[in-house]
Design an enzyme around this catalytic site. Structure first.
Site, PDB file in Angstrom:
ATOM      1  N   CYS A 188     -19.949  -5.285   3.279  1.00 42.82           N
ATOM      2  CA  CYS A 188     -19.191  -4.114   3.726  1.00 42.82           C
ATOM      3  C   CYS A 188     -17.878  -4.107   2.954  1.00 42.82           C
ATOM      4  CB  CYS A 188     -18.921  -4.229   5.224  1.00 42.82           C
ATOM      5  SG  CYS A 188     -17.873  -2.890   5.848  1.00 42.82           S
TER       6      CYS A 188
ATOM      7  N   ARG B  48     -18.185  -1.789  17.706  1.00 42.51           N
ATOM      8  CA  ARG B  48     -17.535  -3.088  17.452  1.00 42.51           C
ATOM      9  C   ARG B  48     -16.224  -3.224  18.214  1.00 42.51           C
ATOM     10  NH1 ARG B  48     -17.030  -3.511  11.891  1.00 42.51           N
ATOM     11  NH2 ARG B  48     -19.190  -4.170  11.912  1.00 42.51           N
TER      12      ARG B  48
ATOM     13  N   CYS C  21       0.628   4.668   6.873  1.00 42.70           N
ATOM     14  CA  CYS C  21       0.018   4.463   8.192  1.00 42.70           C
ATOM     15  C   CYS C  21       0.983   3.663   9.078  1.00 42.70           C
ATOM     16  CB  CYS C  21      -1.314   3.736   8.052  1.00 42.70           C
ATOM     17  SG  CYS C  21      -2.373   4.465   6.773  1.00 42.70           S
TER      18      CYS C  21
ATOM     19  N   CYS D  39       0.842  -1.204   0.000  1.00 40.99           N
ATOM     20  CA  CYS D  39       0.000   0.000   0.000  1.00 40.99           C
ATOM     21  C   CYS D  39       0.873   1.247   0.000  1.00 40.99           C
ATOM     22  CB  CYS D  39      -0.914  -0.005   1.217  1.00 40.99           C
ATOM     23  SG  CYS D  39      -2.045   1.399   1.224  1.00 40.99           S
TER      24      CYS D  39
ATOM     25  N   CYS E 193       0.276   0.000  10.283  1.00 37.88           N
ATOM     26  CA  CYS E 193      -0.265  -0.984   9.353  1.00 37.88           C
ATOM     27  C   CYS E 193       0.774  -1.920   8.744  1.00 37.88           C
ATOM     28  CB  CYS E 193      -1.024  -0.283   8.227  1.00 37.88           C
ATOM     29  SG  CYS E 193      -1.887  -1.471   7.170  1.00 37.88           S
TER      30      CYS E 193
ATOM     31  N   CYS F  76     -17.091  -8.476   5.177  1.00 35.86           N
ATOM     32  CA  CYS F  76     -16.380  -7.206   4.982  1.00 35.86           C
ATOM     33  C   CYS F  76     -15.120  -7.437   4.158  1.00 35.86           C
ATOM     34  CB  CYS F  76     -15.948  -6.620   6.321  1.00 35.86           C
ATOM     35  SG  CYS F  76     -17.274  -6.412   7.482  1.00 35.86           S
TER      36      CYS F  76
ATOM     37  N   CYS G 252     -19.492   3.015   8.456  1.00 36.39           N
ATOM     38  CA  CYS G 252     -18.763   2.306   9.515  1.00 36.39           C
ATOM     39  C   CYS G 252     -17.473   3.083   9.717  1.00 36.39           C
ATOM     40  CB  CYS G 252     -18.491   0.875   9.062  1.00 36.39           C
ATOM     41  SG  CYS G 252     -17.398  -0.037  10.175  1.00 36.39           S
TER      42      CYS G 252
END
Ligand code: SAM
Ligand code: DTB
Ligand code: SF4
Length: 348
Positions: free
Chosen positions: A131, A263, A60, A56, A63, A100, A191
């Site tokens: 999702c 959640r 972040c 990616c 991550c 998801c 979400c």
């Protein structure tokens, strides 16, 4: 102050006052809010699948999938639709009601869209809620996903606006808010939540909840992740967050967003049953169910089923599909219960 009022004008001081009250008082207030809007013995279960893994371009710091973090993760191209359906079928067969799909992208490219739209249509046709979390969207992409029948779009604010640039520099807080606006305007359910335990201060945790609760409409679903510390990420050695701080944040989220599903998300593998139970008491009423999150592990289904059984918790059924689809999914679950001690209460 009435516990379960829907408000969008929270101040830092008010959140701090909620958070710092005696633990039992906070839990009691959270329970009152929870019971006003939900069946408090029901938990919604969603299963995750990484449909495109690693490499990616975003930075972040938490991550494992950022190309900048040397985590040794095996990268994968966008999965074929058939593979996604196979995983969704398995998730449904073990009682999951929402599937998801997550991609390690900054944003989907136009040529990816037809494939992800097919995934949405096919999973939806199986009678599961859908999702996706694909990074930033344009207004047009959000509308395409909504038109294909995507129920929820996950896009987290991750932390407070003030702490944000210590965690991510390749896109702004405003970029994230813009995506949430497009998702809401498209008619999909939102979400959005964040991560705790990244070295942020208490006021950043309050700031995250304020940013979520002060949106024009509360997110329908609020994932609260405990950081999963992955070797090779800049946050691999950050100090653990105290468990009670985490439980308190769940309770405050429940009070501030009383109608939203909260959640208990990543990080459950490191939480014992007692800690998870306190999170449910604090008002968490959704989990990721299945032995894998996106790239890291999660408790296996049988340990969750056992915990739910000990606590007398049922899984929330999907209400939005036709009776026929629901009956079919219920039959799947009942069939499972014969073989694997699944607990679903068919009378509710
Ligand atoms: N790439 C897309 C994006 O960031 O919007 C979607 C996938 S991304 C992995 C989804 C969310 O997973 C992140 O926003 C973050 O909140 C959460 N996440 C990622 N790594 C995590 C970790 N190590 N611990 C806890 N949560 C994590
Ligand atoms: C969310 O808030 N948590 C999920 C989901 N949304 C996409 C992801 C957690 C990822 C944990 C690290 C991993 O497995 O890669
Ligand atoms: Fe990429 Fe999403 Fe991971 Fe950030 S959280 S590096 S955008 S996959």
């Amino acid at each position: 102050m009435s516990t379960a009022t829907i408000r969008h004008d929270w101040t830092l001081k008010q959140v701090e006052t909620l958070f710092t009250q005696p633990f039992n008082d906070l839990m009691f207030e959270a329970q009152l809010a929870h019971r006003q809007h939900f069946n408090h013995n029901e938990v919604q279960v969603s299963t995750l699948l990484s449909i495109k893994t690693g490499a990616c371009p975003e930075d972040c710091k938490y991550c494992p999938q950022s190309a900048r973090n040397k985590t040794g993760l095996k990268k994968e191209q966008l999965l074929e639709v058939a593979k996604v359906i196979e995983a969704a079928k398995h998730a449904k067969s073990v009682g999951s009601t929402r599937f998801c799909m997550g991609a390690a992208w900054s944003n989907p490219r136009d040529r990816d869209m037809p494939i992800v739209l097919d995934m949405v249509r096919e999973v939806r046709d199986m009678g599961m809620e859908t999702c996706m979390t694909l990074g930033m969207l344009t207004a047009g992409q959000a509308q395409e996903l909504a038109d294909a029948g995507l129920d929820y779009y996950n896009h987290n604010l991750d932390t407070s606006p003030e702490f944000y640039d210590q965690i991510i520099t390749t896109r702004t807080y405003q970029d994230r808010l813009d995506t949430l606006t497009y998702v809401r305007s498209s008619g999909m359910k939102v979400c959005s939540g964040g991560i705790l335990g990244m070295g942020e201060k208490a006021k950043d945790r309050y700031g995250l909840l304020m940013a979520l609760a002060n949106l024009e409409q509360h997110p329908d679903s609020v994932p609260i992740n405990m950081l999963v510390k992955v070797k090779g990420t800049p946050l691999e050695n950050v100090d653990d967050l105290d468990s009670f701080e985490f439980i308190r944040i769940i309770a405050v989220a429940r009070i501030m967003m009383p109608k939203s599903h909260v959640r208990l998300s990543a990080g459950r593998e490191k939480m014992n049953e007692q800690m998870q139970s306190l999170c449910f008491m604090a008002g968490a009423n959704s989990i990721f169910y299945g032995c894998k999150l996106l790239t890291t592990s999660n408790p296996d289904e049988s340990s969750d089923v056992q915990l739910f059984k000990k606590l007398g918790i049922n899984t929330e059924r999907t209400r939005q599909y036709s009776d026929e689809a629901f009956e079919a999914s219920l039959l799947d679950q009942v069939e499972m219960s014969k073989t694997s001690d699944m607990f679903y209460d068919a009378t509710t």
